[in-house]
Design a protein around this motif. Structure first.
Motif, PDB file in Angstrom:
ATOM      1  N   THR A  26      -8.912   5.366  -5.842  1.00 60.63           N
ATOM      2  CA  THR A  26     -10.279   5.489  -5.787  1.00 60.63           C
ATOM      3  C   THR A  26     -10.861   6.455  -5.183  1.00 60.63           C
ATOM      4  O   THR A  26     -11.519   7.421  -5.366  1.00 60.63           O
ATOM      5  N   SER A  27     -10.341   6.672  -3.706  1.00 61.50           N
ATOM      6  CA  SER A  27     -10.658   7.555  -2.925  1.00 61.50           C
ATOM      7  C   SER A  27     -10.415   8.931  -3.266  1.00 61.50           C
ATOM      8  O   SER A  27     -11.228  10.158  -3.439  1.00 61.50           O
ATOM      9  N   LEU A  28      -9.145   9.308  -3.982  1.00 64.01           N
ATOM     10  CA  LEU A  28      -8.843  10.573  -4.292  1.00 64.01           C
ATOM     11  C   LEU A  28      -9.469  10.970  -5.434  1.00 64.01           C
ATOM     12  O   LEU A  28      -9.779  12.059  -5.632  1.00 64.01           O
ATOM     13  N   ALA A  29      -9.870   9.969  -6.655  1.00 64.79           N
ATOM     14  CA  ALA A  29     -10.738  10.097  -7.670  1.00 64.79           C
ATOM     15  C   ALA A  29     -11.873  10.510  -7.205  1.00 64.79           C
ATOM     16  O   ALA A  29     -12.561  11.352  -7.806  1.00 64.79           O
ATOM     17  N   ARG A  30     -12.772  10.047  -6.195  1.00 74.37           N
ATOM     18  CA  ARG A  30     -13.915  10.483  -5.830  1.00 74.37           C
ATOM     19  C   ARG A  30     -14.093  11.828  -5.093  1.00 74.37           C
ATOM     20  O   ARG A  30     -14.958  12.534  -5.262  1.00 74.37           O
ATOM     21  N   ALA A  31     -12.847  12.264  -4.530  1.00 70.00           N
ATOM     22  CA  ALA A  31     -12.778  13.673  -3.939  1.00 70.00           C
ATOM     23  C   ALA A  31     -12.151  14.531  -5.208  1.00 70.00           C
ATOM     24  O   ALA A  31     -12.454  15.795  -4.858  1.00 70.00           O
ATOM     25  N   ARG A  32     -12.242  13.984  -6.377  1.00 70.21           N
ATOM     26  CA  ARG A  32     -12.115  14.823  -7.635  1.00 70.21           C
ATOM     27  C   ARG A  32     -10.746  15.754  -7.434  1.00 70.21           C
ATOM     28  O   ARG A  32     -10.699  16.873  -8.041  1.00 70.21           O
ATOM     29  N   VAL A  33      -9.782  15.002  -6.885  1.00 68.80           N
ATOM     30  CA  VAL A  33      -8.317  15.781  -6.815  1.00 68.80           C
ATOM     31  C   VAL A  33      -7.514  15.129  -7.847  1.00 68.80           C
ATOM     32  O   VAL A  33      -6.349  15.656  -7.949  1.00 68.80           O
ATOM     33  N   ILE A  34      -8.024  13.883  -8.316  1.00 70.68           N
ATOM     34  CA  ILE A  34      -7.231  13.449  -9.556  1.00 70.68           C
ATOM     35  C   ILE A  34      -8.204  12.830 -10.672  1.00 70.68           C
ATOM     36  O   ILE A  34      -9.391  12.746 -10.264  1.00 70.68           O
ATOM     37  N   TYR A  85      -4.090   6.935 -14.244  1.00 71.88           N
ATOM     38  CA  TYR A  85      -4.288   8.021 -13.242  1.00 71.88           C
ATOM     39  C   TYR A  85      -3.474   9.241 -13.671  1.00 71.88           C
ATOM     40  O   TYR A  85      -2.232   9.086 -13.880  1.00 71.88           O
ATOM     41  N   GLY A  86      -4.263  10.492 -13.385  1.00 75.97           N
ATOM     42  CA  GLY A  86      -3.302  11.782 -13.668  1.00 75.97           C
ATOM     43  C   GLY A  86      -3.699  12.794 -12.610  1.00 75.97           C
ATOM     44  O   GLY A  86      -4.629  12.584 -11.917  1.00 75.97           O
TER      45      GLY A  86
END
Length: 332
Positions: free
Chosen positions: A216-224, A235-236
């Motif tokens: 969730t954190s990485l997705a919010r940072a838009r790196v995944i 997820y990718g």
């Protein structure tokens, strides 16, 4: 094939594999291998602690590597991957030893072992140990393992971060030692374009809740990124952009090391069990079938063909041997 022959074959192959892996990761040893897969440091430590019981020098050089590279290892993760009391005793003994030689260690053993006095006893750590031990190592004795006192050799080095096998350490330098780094290792190195939370958690070695928080954190940072497929979130990661960021022409390959290494540890212990030589052919084959029924799901998860055989009695033994060989060949 007799069980003594299988024991020797498995042990020699796994000792050679462990030396080849650690030689690429900073242990003082030579190897001609340059693997394109990414190592799983904690899973490999667990395997090596068991395999090293047949090779004391391997065991001790990996301890020396830990003194140099302690801050690249997750104590939480290695404890998560420890599956039984045998694993846990080896891990806590190694961590206790490390706390003696590493100033202000970040990795430390749990205070569960009893104090080792002059009359303390334990079972031999190394399988071929026969000579009396005049000065037992307290860190191991606290966890019921008897071995001679050992000091670091001071021969190990930091991993070469340009080597594909050491990609996990490079990600940890970037994202820290924790769930985020393991999530990114799984997403970047898998050959599947998108992974479920379950598959990522199996590779990451953290609880599903921790993995979901990291995703969730990485997705919010838009790196995944993520999409929903059949009511399941997948997820990718943009691998080309990550490769460019890390100055890599090609990302290394991911293998299902936690599952495969656990199965190999169990097999190695099973072939070393006292009394196995005295079993009848029928009983040996019967116990081999019970073991393989337990390990088959993990072996299949790791891509190893585990025979679902209807062979009866002693006829099952050759198929068990072939499954064991397939598991060993997956690493060698």
């Amino acid at each position: 094939m007799r069980i003594s022959e299988l024991r020797r074959e498995v042990s020699e192959a796994l000792v050679a594999f462990a030396w080849d892996q650690w030689a690429q990761m900073g242990v003082s040893a030579s190897t001609g291998r340059r693997d394109r897969w990414v190592a799983d440091p904690e899973a490999l430590l667990l395997l090596t602690f068991e395999v090293g019981r047949d090779d004391p020098r391997l065991f001790d050089e990996v301890l020396d590597w830990l003194v140099v590279n302690e801050r690249l290892i997750s104590v939480q993760r290695i404890r998560n991957l420890a599956r039984d009391e045998e694993d846990r005793a080896l891990v806590e003994a190694a961590l206790g030893w490390l706390s003696r030689w590493r100033p202000r260690p970040r990795l430390a053993a749990r205070a569960t072992g009893a104090p080792a006095g002059d009359g303390a006893t334990g079972r031999p750590l190394f399988r071929a140990a026969h000579a009396a031990i005049q000065r037992p190592d307290d860190a191991f004795l606290r966890h019921g393992l008897l071995r001679a006192h050992v000091a670091p050799s001071h021969k190990s080095q930091a991993p070469d971060l340009d080597a594909p096998i050491n990609f996990a350490f490079r990600i940890r330098h970037l994202l820290g030692v924790g769930a985020r780094a393991e999530v990114m290792r799984a997403l970047l190195c898998s050959d599947a374009p998108r992974l479920s939370v379950f598959v990522i958690a199996e590779a990451a070695g953290y609880a599903k809740r921790n993995v979901q928080e990291a995703l969730t954190s990485l997705a919010r940072a838009r790196v995944i990124d993520s999409i929903t497929i059949a009511n399941e979130q997948r997820y990718g990661a943009p691998r080309d952009r990550w490769a460019q960021l890390l100055h890599l022409d090609k990302l290394p390959a991911l293998a299902d090391w936690p599952q495969l290494f656990h199965a190999l540890r169990r097999i190695l212990r099973w072939v070393h069990e006292p009394g196995a030589e005295g079993l009848s052919d029928y009983m040996l084959a019967s116990e081999a079938r019970v073991l393989m029924e337990e390990l088959a799901p993990e072996l299949r998860f790791a891509g190893v063909a585990a025979y679902d055989s209807h062979a009866r009695g002693v006829e099952y033994w050759p198929q068990f041997v072939e499954t064991v060989r397939a598991a060993v060949s997956a690493v060698s």
